[in-house]
Scaffold this motif. Structure first.
Motif, PDB file in Angstrom:
ATOM      1  N   GLN A 203       0.842  -1.201   0.000  1.00  0.00           N
ATOM      2  CA  GLN A 203       0.000   0.000   0.000  1.00  0.00           C
ATOM      3  C   GLN A 203       0.875   1.248   0.000  1.00  0.00           C
ATOM      4  O   GLN A 203       1.815   1.338   0.771  1.00  0.00           O
ATOM      5  CB  GLN A 203      -0.838   0.034   1.290  1.00  0.00           C
ATOM      6  CG  GLN A 203      -1.716  -1.175   1.483  1.00  0.00           C
ATOM      7  CD  GLN A 203      -2.176  -1.277   2.949  1.00  0.00           C
ATOM      8  OE1 GLN A 203      -1.442  -1.005   3.881  1.00  0.00           O
ATOM      9  NE2 GLN A 203      -3.418  -1.671   3.118  1.00  0.00           N
ATOM     10  N   SER A 204       0.492   2.221  -0.833  1.00  0.00           N
ATOM     11  CA  SER A 204       1.213   3.490  -0.819  1.00  0.00           C
ATOM     12  C   SER A 204       0.513   4.432   0.165  1.00  0.00           C
ATOM     13  O   SER A 204      -0.699   4.390   0.307  1.00  0.00           O
ATOM     14  CB  SER A 204       1.181   4.073  -2.226  1.00  0.00           C
ATOM     15  OG  SER A 204       1.571   5.413  -2.181  1.00  0.00           O
ATOM     16  N   SER A 205       1.291   5.275   0.844  1.00  0.00           N
ATOM     17  CA  SER A 205       0.653   6.215   1.760  1.00  0.00           C
ATOM     18  C   SER A 205       0.955   7.661   1.395  1.00  0.00           C
ATOM     19  O   SER A 205       0.538   8.566   2.101  1.00  0.00           O
ATOM     20  CB  SER A 205       1.095   5.922   3.202  1.00  0.00           C
ATOM     21  OG  SER A 205       2.469   6.151   3.351  1.00  0.00           O
ATOM     22  N   ALA A 206       1.679   7.870   0.294  1.00  0.00           N
ATOM     23  CA  ALA A 206       1.956   9.246  -0.146  1.00  0.00           C
ATOM     24  C   ALA A 206       2.466   9.208  -1.580  1.00  0.00           C
ATOM     25  O   ALA A 206       3.036   8.203  -2.011  1.00  0.00           O
ATOM     26  CB  ALA A 206       2.995   9.895   0.758  1.00  0.00           C
ATOM     27  N   PRO A 207       2.262  10.310  -2.331  1.00  0.00           N
ATOM     28  CA  PRO A 207       2.701  10.324  -3.729  1.00  0.00           C
ATOM     29  C   PRO A 207       4.223  10.255  -3.866  1.00  0.00           C
ATOM     30  O   PRO A 207       4.949  10.910  -3.113  1.00  0.00           O
ATOM     31  CB  PRO A 207       2.174  11.671  -4.259  1.00  0.00           C
ATOM     32  CG  PRO A 207       1.577  12.405  -3.124  1.00  0.00           C
ATOM     33  CD  PRO A 207       1.555  11.531  -1.918  1.00  0.00           C
ATOM     34  N   GLY A 208       4.658   9.429  -4.818  1.00  0.00           N
ATOM     35  CA  GLY A 208       6.091   9.378  -5.127  1.00  0.00           C
ATOM     36  C   GLY A 208       6.852   8.265  -4.436  1.00  0.00           C
ATOM     37  O   GLY A 208       8.037   8.088  -4.697  1.00  0.00           O
TER      38      GLY A 208
END
Ligand SMILES: O=C1C[C@@](O)(C(=O)O)C[C@@H](O)[C@@H]1O
Length: 231
Positions: A203-208
Motif C-alpha cells: 500500500q502506498s501512503s503518499a505520492p512518489g
C-alpha cells in the motif's frame, strides 16, 4: 539509509498477512498507519490489535496522520494527545505532528521525545520558511525530525534537501519531497543527511513512494538489504 514500509492497520486477515509480509521483508521499520482504522474501530480495540503484533527484528512506528496533514481522521487536540499517550506505552516509536504542539503543552507533556518522530507535512507546496520549521522541531529534542513537502519544481526539492543538510541537531532527520520530482530525496536523501525512505510493500501512503524492491535495486544494483544504518 533505512527503509520504512507503511501499512494501514485494520482488524482483517488481509492486514495480518500484509504485516507478516512486512516482518519478513527487507525493510528496517514498519509504519503502522492508524488514522483510517480510527474512523471505524474503537480506539481500545485498535490498541489491543497493536499490543499483540510481533514485529520480529523490525522497529514499529505508530502514526495517526490527521486531516490537517494529509491523513484520514479529524481529531481534536485533546483526543489526539490522549491517543499518543496510549501509543507511547506500546513497544515502538510514535509519530507526532508538529502542529499539535504549543507552549502550554510541549511534546514531553504527552509523548516521550526519545520515542518520537516529530513530523511536518505540506501536501500542496513547499513552505518558504523551512529553517523555521526545522528549528521549531529542534526545540522539542525528538528522536527523529521529519519534514515532508510537495515540490512545484526542482528548486523546491533542492531547497528542502539543502535545509536538511544545514540543520544541525542531535536528532536523526528525514526530508521528503513528495511526487515524481522528489524521487531523489527518497532514493539518495542520505547525501543531504536524511536517514530514511518510506517505500511501499502493498500500500502506498503518499505520492512518489517507490516500491521496496525498486528502492533496493536502485540503491544496491541488486535485491540486497538496505545498508542497515538502523536507529
Ligand atoms: O510522514 C510520512 C511520510 C509520507 O508522507 C511520505 O511522503 O512517504 C508517508 C507517510 O505514511 C508517513 O507518515
Amino acid at each position: 539509509m533505512i527503509t520504512i514500509v507503511p501499512l494501514f492497520v485494520d482488524d482483517t486477515e488481509t492486514f495480518q498477512s500484509a504485516f507478516e509480509e512486512a516482518v519478513h521483508s527487507r525493510c528496517d521499520w514498519i509504519e503502522l498507519r492508524l488514522d483510517r482504522a480510527l474512523n471505524d474501530l474503537d480506539p481500545f480495540r485498535l490498541l489491543e490489535i497493536l499490543a499483540v503484533l510481533d514485529p520480529g527484528d523490525k522497529r514499529l512506528l505508530y502514526t495517526i496522520r490527521t486531516d490537517r496533514e494529509g491523513g484520514e481522521i479529524s481529531l481534536t487536540d485533546t483526543e489526539y494527545k490522549e491517543l499518543v499517550r496510549h501509543l507511547c506505552r506500546l513497544n515502538g516509536l510514535v509519530d507526532v505532528e508538529l502542529s499539535r504542539l504549543d507552549h502550554e503543552e510541549p511534546l514531553a507533556s504527552f509523548s516521550n521525545p526519545e520515542q518520537t518522530v516529530l513530523s511536518f507535512h505540506d501536501f500542496d507546496q513547499t513552505p518558504a520558511d523551512l529553517d523555521v520549521i526545522w528549528h521549531a522541531m529542534e526545540t522539542h529534542h525528538p528522536l527523529v525530525q521529519k519534514l515532508a513537502i510537495m515540490p512545484r519544481d526542482k528548486q523546491d526539492v533542492d531547497r528542502l534537501l539543502e535545509s536538511c543538510r544545514q540543520h544541525r541537531t542531535e536528532s536523526r532527520k528525514i526530508a521528503i519531497a513528495m511526487g515524481e520530482q522528489g524521487t531523489v530525496s527518497r532514493l539518495w536523501g542520505d547525501a543531504w543527511d536524511s536517514f530514511a525512505a518510506f517505500c511501499t510493500l502493498s500500500q502506498s501512503s503518499a505520492p512518489g513512494q517507490l516500491s521496496l524492491e525498486e528502492w533496493l535495486v536502485k540503491r544496491t544494483g541488486k535485491n540486497g538489504p538496505s545498508d542497515g544504518t538502523n536507529c
